[in-house]
Design an enzyme around this catalytic site. Sequence first.
Site, PDB file in Angstrom:
ATOM      1  CD  GLN A 125      -3.305  -0.351   1.929  1.00 43.91           C
ATOM      2  OE1 GLN A 125      -2.882  -0.617   3.055  1.00 43.91           O
ATOM      3  NE2 GLN A 125      -4.583  -0.344   1.644  1.00 43.91           N
ATOM      4  CB  SER A 131      -3.604   4.476  -3.888  1.00 49.72           C
ATOM      5  OG  SER A 131      -4.243   3.245  -4.065  1.00 49.72           O
TER       6      SER A 131
HETATM    7  P1  NAD Z   1     -10.016   1.963 -10.676  1.00 44.57           P
HETATM    8  O1  NAD Z   1      -9.278   3.238 -10.937  1.00 44.57           O
HETATM    9  O2  NAD Z   1      -9.643   0.755 -11.470  1.00 44.57           O
HETATM   10  O3  NAD Z   1     -11.576   2.248 -10.924  1.00 44.57           O
HETATM   11  C1  NAD Z   1     -12.243   3.331 -10.313  1.00 44.57           C
HETATM   12  C2  NAD Z   1     -13.597   2.895  -9.806  1.00 44.57           C
HETATM   13  O4  NAD Z   1     -14.482   2.721 -10.923  1.00 44.57           O
HETATM   14  C3  NAD Z   1     -13.602   1.567  -9.048  1.00 44.57           C
HETATM   15  O5  NAD Z   1     -14.147   1.776  -7.754  1.00 44.57           O
HETATM   16  C4  NAD Z   1     -14.511   0.684  -9.910  1.00 44.57           C
HETATM   17  O6  NAD Z   1     -15.278  -0.225  -9.124  1.00 44.57           O
HETATM   18  C5  NAD Z   1     -15.398   1.702 -10.586  1.00 44.57           C
HETATM   19  N1  NAD Z   1     -16.117   1.222 -11.778  1.00 44.57           N
HETATM   20  C6  NAD Z   1     -15.689   0.416 -12.774  1.00 44.57           C
HETATM   21  N2  NAD Z   1     -16.667   0.226 -13.677  1.00 44.57           N
HETATM   22  C7  NAD Z   1     -17.752   0.952 -13.261  1.00 44.57           C
HETATM   23  C8  NAD Z   1     -19.051   1.175 -13.765  1.00 44.57           C
HETATM   24  N3  NAD Z   1     -19.448   0.605 -14.896  1.00 44.57           N
HETATM   25  N4  NAD Z   1     -19.876   1.966 -13.059  1.00 44.57           N
HETATM   26  C9  NAD Z   1     -19.474   2.547 -11.911  1.00 44.57           C
HETATM   27  N5  NAD Z   1     -18.255   2.383 -11.377  1.00 44.57           N
HETATM   28  C10 NAD Z   1     -17.401   1.589 -12.044  1.00 44.57           C
HETATM   29  O7  NAD Z   1     -10.004   1.558  -9.147  1.00 44.57           O
HETATM   30  P2  NAD Z   1      -9.107   2.054  -7.928  1.00 44.57           P
HETATM   31  O8  NAD Z   1      -9.671   3.328  -7.437  1.00 44.57           O
HETATM   32  O9  NAD Z   1      -7.683   2.056  -8.326  1.00 44.57           O
HETATM   33  O10 NAD Z   1      -9.336   0.914  -6.826  1.00 44.57           O
HETATM   34  C11 NAD Z   1     -10.234  -0.144  -6.985  1.00 44.57           C
HETATM   35  C12 NAD Z   1     -10.318  -0.970  -5.711  1.00 44.57           C
HETATM   36  O11 NAD Z   1      -9.061  -1.418  -5.256  1.00 44.57           O
HETATM   37  C13 NAD Z   1     -10.942  -0.228  -4.556  1.00 44.57           C
HETATM   38  O12 NAD Z   1     -11.714  -1.136  -3.840  1.00 44.57           O
HETATM   39  C14 NAD Z   1      -9.783   0.138  -3.722  1.00 44.57           C
HETATM   40  O13 NAD Z   1     -10.140   0.355  -2.360  1.00 44.57           O
HETATM   41  C15 NAD Z   1      -8.934  -1.074  -3.894  1.00 44.57           C
HETATM   42  N6  NAD Z   1      -7.540  -0.776  -3.603  1.00 44.57           N
HETATM   43  C16 NAD Z   1      -6.834  -1.609  -2.782  1.00 44.57           C
HETATM   44  C17 NAD Z   1      -5.513  -1.306  -2.471  1.00 44.57           C
HETATM   45  C18 NAD Z   1      -4.685  -2.176  -1.567  1.00 44.57           C
HETATM   46  O14 NAD Z   1      -5.223  -3.020  -0.882  1.00 44.57           O
HETATM   47  N7  NAD Z   1      -3.367  -2.008  -1.557  1.00 44.57           N
HETATM   48  C19 NAD Z   1      -4.905  -0.199  -3.012  1.00 44.57           C
HETATM   49  C20 NAD Z   1      -5.656   0.627  -3.837  1.00 44.57           C
HETATM   50  C21 NAD Z   1      -6.971   0.316  -4.140  1.00 44.57           C
END
Ligand code: NAD
Length: 364
Positions: A125, A131
């Site tokens: 993380q 992120s």
């Molecule tokens: P991302 O940039 O790939 O996508 C952005 C958001 O768009 C996501 O929440 C996704 O669910 C949403 N999305 C995709 N298709 C959609 C649709 N058709 N309609 C509405 N929303 C839609 O995602 P991100 O922000 O990089 O992160 C995704 C997930 O990973 C989150 O749950 C985040 O908390 C998790 N995450 C975990 C870690 C970790 O554990 N190290 C780090 C970063 C993110």
Amino acid sequence: MILGIPKESAAGEHRVALIPESVARLVKAGVSVRVERGAGLAAGFPDSAYEAAGATLGDAAAALSADLVCKVQKPSPAEAARMTKGAHLISLLAPSTSTESIAALDAQGVTAFALELVPRITRAQSMDVLSSQATVAGYKAVLIGASASPKFLPMLTTAAGTIAPSKVCVLGAGVAGLQAIATARRLGAVVSGFDIRAAAAEQIRSLGATVVAQDLIAADSETAGGYAKEQTKEQQDAIQQALRDHLKGMDMVITTAQIPGRAAPRLISTDTVKTMAPGAVIVDLAAESGGNCEATKAGETVDVHGVHVIGPVNLPATMPFHASQMLSRNILTFIQHMLQKDGTLKVDRTDEITGAMIVTGRAA
Ligand code: NAD
């Protein structure tokens, strides 16, 4: 080991890969750091701060010929040609679209780590540039929307009458979307959010926003890695239909929906944009991967019946001080993950984090 920090050469890229605070830590750990003159200036980190941190200033050739080169954007062909055989590179590399650049680095004997490939696991993380930079983009998107809007965001009670708060909807509630929700709430807007991952609904609510079309969110819409699954055409149509009524009344819409490795899902048709009131603003953070809104053009603002559809590109570079600070801490943590007591790197291709980020020497 000599670590080089070149000045970014890509147009509009004002960030720097490592800031003086991180350089000081590396110097303390036995690394010699060479910084190209002016590398941090556009981000607010002058040469004198790098010198005070223990780095040596030099030209581009000195920084690029280091044993480990840290960059923000992938090296240009000319920059790559100045790197030395056996060197390492840590950078954003857009690995899914940069096959030629990666092949060139590989042919030159450079081991390249793509920052985009950091595994989304708890252990990584603090190295997660996706992120940290999405946090910057989500925040900035609201400011861009607010400055393009003809309305206040907060409710105001004044001698000239009461002003109703703006209604803001955020589509996609991942890292950028949740930051956009929090920022719009801090500015006093009435905020709603939507995401196809069931887990996101609770996070939207915890920030004081309401959840749109929750009945359309399937329990199995998430991959094991926590990302959204791609939806069928039927699911997408049902969501577009549900969003259409909601978006009609919005003053600002921020879209952030992404599916890793694929074109961004289309959530707002041009017909839907036309139902919105003149003066409404859409800020599409997915502009670079095709846009969540049909009318979006990357890098441009399009006027659709008086609705401003803004497609910003590389937003983190527009807030280079804090974007660089966060990026630098991510990169520093990744270097520390591989750094040995004698100040050299040990690259363990079997390691869950290191192995996932290497894009060259796959055959090794
Ligand atoms: P991302 O940039 O790939 O996508 C952005 C958001 O768009 C996501 O929440 C996704 O669910 C949403 N999305 C995709 N298709 C959609 C649709 N058709 N309609 C509405 N929303 C839609 O995602 P991100 O922000 O990089 O992160 C995704 C997930 O990973 C989150 O749950 C985040 O908390 C998790 N995450 C975990 C870690 C970790 O554990 N190290 C780090 C970063 C993110």
